[in-house]
Design a protein around this motif. Structure first.
Motif, PDB file in Angstrom:
ATOM      1  N   GLN A 111       0.809  -1.210   0.000  1.00 55.69           N
ATOM      2  CA  GLN A 111       0.000   0.000   0.000  1.00 55.69           C
ATOM      3  C   GLN A 111       0.850   1.272   0.000  1.00 55.69           C
ATOM      4  OE1 GLN A 111      -3.293   0.141  -0.220  1.00 55.69           O
ATOM      5  NE2 GLN A 111      -3.345  -2.069  -0.352  1.00 55.69           N
ATOM      6  N   TYR A 112       0.350   2.257  -0.705  1.00 56.73           N
ATOM      7  CA  TYR A 112       0.836   3.629  -0.603  1.00 56.73           C
ATOM      8  C   TYR A 112       2.338   3.788  -0.810  1.00 56.73           C
ATOM      9  CZ  TYR A 112      -3.562   3.244   1.903  1.00 56.73           C
ATOM     10  OH  TYR A 112      -4.831   2.918   2.266  1.00 56.73           O
ATOM     11  N   ALA A 113       2.952   2.860  -1.563  1.00 54.89           N
ATOM     12  CA  ALA A 113       4.394   2.948  -1.780  1.00 54.89           C
ATOM     13  C   ALA A 113       4.762   4.282  -2.424  1.00 54.89           C
ATOM     14  CB  ALA A 113       4.856   1.787  -2.648  1.00 54.89           C
ATOM     15  N   HIS A 114       3.869   4.776  -3.261  1.00 54.76           N
ATOM     16  CA  HIS A 114       4.183   6.031  -3.947  1.00 54.76           C
ATOM     17  C   HIS A 114       4.075   7.239  -3.022  1.00 54.76           C
ATOM     18  CE1 HIS A 114      -0.136   5.547  -4.093  1.00 54.76           C
ATOM     19  NE2 HIS A 114      -0.266   6.827  -4.382  1.00 54.76           N
ATOM     20  N   LEU A 115       3.572   7.013  -1.808  1.00 53.96           N
ATOM     21  CA  LEU A 115       3.414   8.139  -0.877  1.00 53.96           C
ATOM     22  C   LEU A 115       4.526   8.192   0.167  1.00 53.96           C
ATOM     23  CD1 LEU A 115      -0.448   8.021  -0.254  1.00 53.96           C
ATOM     24  CD2 LEU A 115       0.804   9.657  -1.647  1.00 53.96           C
ATOM     25  N   VAL A 116       5.464   7.226   0.090  1.00 52.90           N
ATOM     26  CA  VAL A 116       6.507   7.129   1.116  1.00 52.90           C
ATOM     27  C   VAL A 116       7.214   8.466   1.334  1.00 52.90           C
ATOM     28  CG1 VAL A 116       8.768   6.128   1.586  1.00 52.90           C
ATOM     29  CG2 VAL A 116       6.874   4.657   0.966  1.00 52.90           C
ATOM     30  N   THR A 117       7.443   9.191   0.241  1.00 53.12           N
ATOM     31  CA  THR A 117       8.158  10.462   0.359  1.00 53.12           C
ATOM     32  C   THR A 117       7.328  11.525   1.065  1.00 53.12           C
ATOM     33  OG1 THR A 117       7.320  11.044  -1.822  1.00 53.12           O
ATOM     34  CG2 THR A 117       9.552  10.154  -1.716  1.00 53.12           C
ATOM     35  N   LYS A 118       6.031  11.247   1.229  1.00 46.64           N
ATOM     36  CA  LYS A 118       5.173  12.262   1.843  1.00 46.64           C
ATOM     37  C   LYS A 118       5.163  12.215   3.363  1.00 46.64           C
ATOM     38  CE  LYS A 118       2.507  13.317  -2.118  1.00 46.64           C
ATOM     39  NZ  LYS A 118       1.310  12.997  -2.897  1.00 46.64           N
ATOM     40  N   PHE A 119       5.864  11.230   3.953  1.00 44.97           N
ATOM     41  CA  PHE A 119       5.972  11.228   5.407  1.00 44.97           C
ATOM     42  C   PHE A 119       6.743  12.463   5.841  1.00 44.97           C
ATOM     43  CE2 PHE A 119       5.325   6.546   5.150  1.00 44.97           C
ATOM     44  CZ  PHE A 119       4.215   6.498   5.970  1.00 44.97           C
ATOM     45  N   LYS A 120       6.301  13.041   6.939  1.00 49.65           N
ATOM     46  CA  LYS A 120       6.967  14.239   7.450  1.00 49.65           C
ATOM     47  C   LYS A 120       8.425  13.915   7.787  1.00 49.65           C
ATOM     48  CE  LYS A 120       3.551  17.197   7.481  1.00 49.65           C
ATOM     49  NZ  LYS A 120       3.011  16.650   6.237  1.00 49.65           N
ATOM     50  N   GLY A 121       9.288  14.780   7.344  1.00 53.96           N
ATOM     51  CA  GLY A 121      10.706  14.603   7.653  1.00 53.96           C
ATOM     52  C   GLY A 121      11.318  13.397   6.972  1.00 53.96           C
ATOM     53  N   TYR A 122      10.722  13.017   5.825  1.00 48.24           N
ATOM     54  CA  TYR A 122      11.219  11.830   5.134  1.00 48.24           C
ATOM     55  C   TYR A 122      12.661  12.021   4.672  1.00 48.24           C
ATOM     56  CZ  TYR A 122      11.985   8.508   1.364  1.00 48.24           C
ATOM     57  OH  TYR A 122      12.523   7.545   0.554  1.00 48.24           O
ATOM     58  N   ARG A 123      13.478  11.021   4.950  1.00 56.34           N
ATOM     59  CA  ARG A 123      14.840  10.986   4.407  1.00 56.34           C
ATOM     60  C   ARG A 123      15.056   9.596   3.855  1.00 56.34           C
ATOM     61  NH1 ARG A 123      16.768  13.480   9.355  1.00 56.34           N
ATOM     62  NH2 ARG A 123      16.860  11.325  10.015  1.00 56.34           N
ATOM     63  N   ARG A 124      15.782   9.515   2.794  1.00 56.42           N
ATOM     64  CA  ARG A 124      16.111   8.177   2.284  1.00 56.42           C
ATOM     65  C   ARG A 124      17.108   7.537   3.239  1.00 56.42           C
ATOM     66  NH1 ARG A 124      15.026   5.640  -2.130  1.00 56.42           N
ATOM     67  NH2 ARG A 124      13.670   6.684  -3.613  1.00 56.42           N
ATOM     68  N   CYS A 125      16.789   6.352   3.707  1.00 59.64           N
ATOM     69  CA  CYS A 125      17.765   5.699   4.588  1.00 59.64           C
ATOM     70  C   CYS A 125      17.781   4.200   4.328  1.00 59.64           C
ATOM     71  CB  CYS A 125      17.430   5.999   6.047  1.00 59.64           C
ATOM     72  SG  CYS A 125      15.669   5.967   6.404  1.00 59.64           S
TER      73      CYS A 125
END
Length: 475
Positions: free
Chosen positions: A461-475
């Motif tokens: 679910q919602y994989a395309h929204l991962v970047t929309k989490f607040k304070g998202y950083r790639r880790c």
DNA sequence: ATAGGGTTAG
């Protein structure tokens, strides 16, 4: 005494009296957990059992089983189509492979395939998803004895929207118009939601207003249809602009226009303009209707004026417009935003004396009221009570409860709630995960937050929204 | 028949 003068009366009063508070029956925690589970599962099961439990109505049963068979076949076929689409690439003729499946193309099949594509969209595969979706859309549109509906146009447009293929969306609107498909409020909403800046959104509005093919029923004219659609997507500022255009265009407001504008102005917090419009409405001979009363109750609630609200409720009864559960819910929601929990409790108790029964929305609003007031235990009690009374918690209710557990740092309980909703067939939406992740991050539990995101993505679910989490950083 | 009630946290 009319509602308008009531509203302008600036009565500030807090109802702080424990005598109003009726002790509620509290869920007896000595019930076994299995009992509780069974109890809650019951309503979800009902829907599933319907087709098995109609053996005495053989005709209906046959109809249903045929229908169910058709739905299941379509889902299986959609799976086959998606498998073929996955193989798309150099050296593989997707269109030939689709033909070779020799499927019966139906509206359900098209919907299932497009839904499948929509679900699989993520940051990396956007271009490919848009391309495959369109390939399938064009292919199925050419199949003999099958025609797309406006609904399938909207689905492929939704895919394009998610994949940021905005020009392609416009081409589809042109195609719909050329082929005589009804261009509706849904088409409008899909387009306006992809407009990043106000200027672009205005262009969309202008195009729809001028369009001769815009199907704005059930509204009287396209302005009301557009205003209503904008309200649905919380575009309150655009509502003001469209309203001005409407007046410039020589249209006058009707009851619906007034209510939509009042709603927008109260959401924007522009209370002066709100009252001005209310006066204008009265001058033009329009009396408040049940929708207007609902908006007024929200304003009074949010302005922490429970006594004025009480007067307005009485006034409604006098003029024969009895307040419904919607009105009480709106009022409680407003009072909760004003931070007046005592008044929330008062009106929650009071609604039963008015022939109303709290439904899932009302319970959820009340649970949220307790939660934001820091009375998480009370929220839990009410959650249990609603279940006993047969009100099925939904995604809003669960989100509110999860937020409550997060606020008091009981993350384990929050996870349990998440599992519970999943096991009961209530699908968490992005906001549920977003709530959990924000609180975990703020509590410094970064690895736990990451686990929740992983769990979400693993659920597909919602994989395309991962970047929309607040304070998202790639880790 | 046709419009109306509820979500994050900052």
């Amino acid at each position: 005494m009319n509602a308008l003068s009531l509203l302008s009366a600036r009565i500030v009063c807090r109802l702080v009296s424990s005598s109003f508070i009726v002790r509620r029956t509290i869920w007896n925690r000595s019930f076994g957990s299995d009992d509780r589970f069974e109890f809650v599962m019951e309503p979800y099961k009902k829907g599933l059992e319907r087709s098995e439990s109609c053996e005495f109505e053989s005709l209906r049963c046959d109809d249903l089983s045929v229908r169910r068979g058709f739905l299941e076949d379509s889902k299986t076929d959609a799976g086959k189509v998606l498998e073929v689409l996955k193989q798309d690439g150099p050296g593989f003729d997707t269109l030939v492979a689709l033909d070779e499946l020799q499927l019966k193309v139906s509206g359900v099949l098209v919907r299932e395939v497009l839904r499948g594509i929509l679900r699989s969209i993520n940051v990396l595969n956007k271009t490919q998803c848009a391309k495959l979706g369109y390939k399938f859309f064009v292919w199925s549109g050419k199949v003999e004895n099958f025609n797309h509906t406006a609904g399938s146009y909207h689905m492929i447009m939704k895919i394009f929207a998610e994949c940021e293929e905005f020009k392609a969306m416009w081409r589809l609107v042109d195609e719909m118009t050329e082929k005589g498909y009804p261009v509706t409020a849904r088409t409008f909403t899909l387009l306006i939601c992809t407009c990043g800046d106000a200027g672009l959104a205005r262009k969309v509005v202008e195009r729809f207003i001028k369009s001769k093919t815009f199907n704005y029923r059930p509204f009287k004219h396209s302005y009301n249809a557009i205003l209503h659609a904008l309200l649905g997507i919380k575009q309150y500022k655009l509502i003001e602009w469209v309203y001005q255009q409407m007046l410039l265009d020589g249209h006058s407001s009707d009851m619906l226009t007034y209510n939509l504008l009042l709603y927008a102005r109260c959401k924007l917090g522009k209370l002066d303009q709100f009252h001005r419009l209310l006066d204008e409405m009265a001058r033009n001979g329009f009396s408040p209707d049940c929708h207007t009363y609902n908006i007024l109750l929200y304003v009074l609630g949010k302005g922490d004026k429970p006594l004025a609200a009480l007067n307005l409720l009485n006034h409604m009864r006098e003029v024969g417009s009895d307040p419904s559960i919607l009105h009480f819910t709106t009022l409680i929601n407003g009072l909760s935003r004003a931070g007046n929990l005592d008044a929330c409790k008062y009106f929650f108790d009071e609604l039963s004396n008015n022939g109303c029964t709290p439904d899932v929305v009302c319970y959820t609003v009340m649970i949220t009221s307790y939660t934001v007031a820091g009375e998480h235990e009370k929220a839990r009690e009410l959650f249990d009570e609603m279940v006993i009374k047969g009100q099925l918690p939904n995604v809003f209710t669960y989100n509110s409860m999860i937020r409550g557990f997060c606020m008091v740092g009981e993350f384990e309980e929050a996870y349990t709630m998440l599992e519970e909703m999943e096991s009961r067939g209530c699908k968490p939406n992005f906001l549920v995960y977003s709530t959990l992740v924000s609180y975990l991050r703020n509590a410094g539990q970064l690895s736990e937050a990451h686990k929740v995101i992983t769990h979400m993505v693993e659920k597909g679910q919602y994989a395309h929204l991962v970047t929309k989490f607040k304070g998202y950083r790639r880790c």
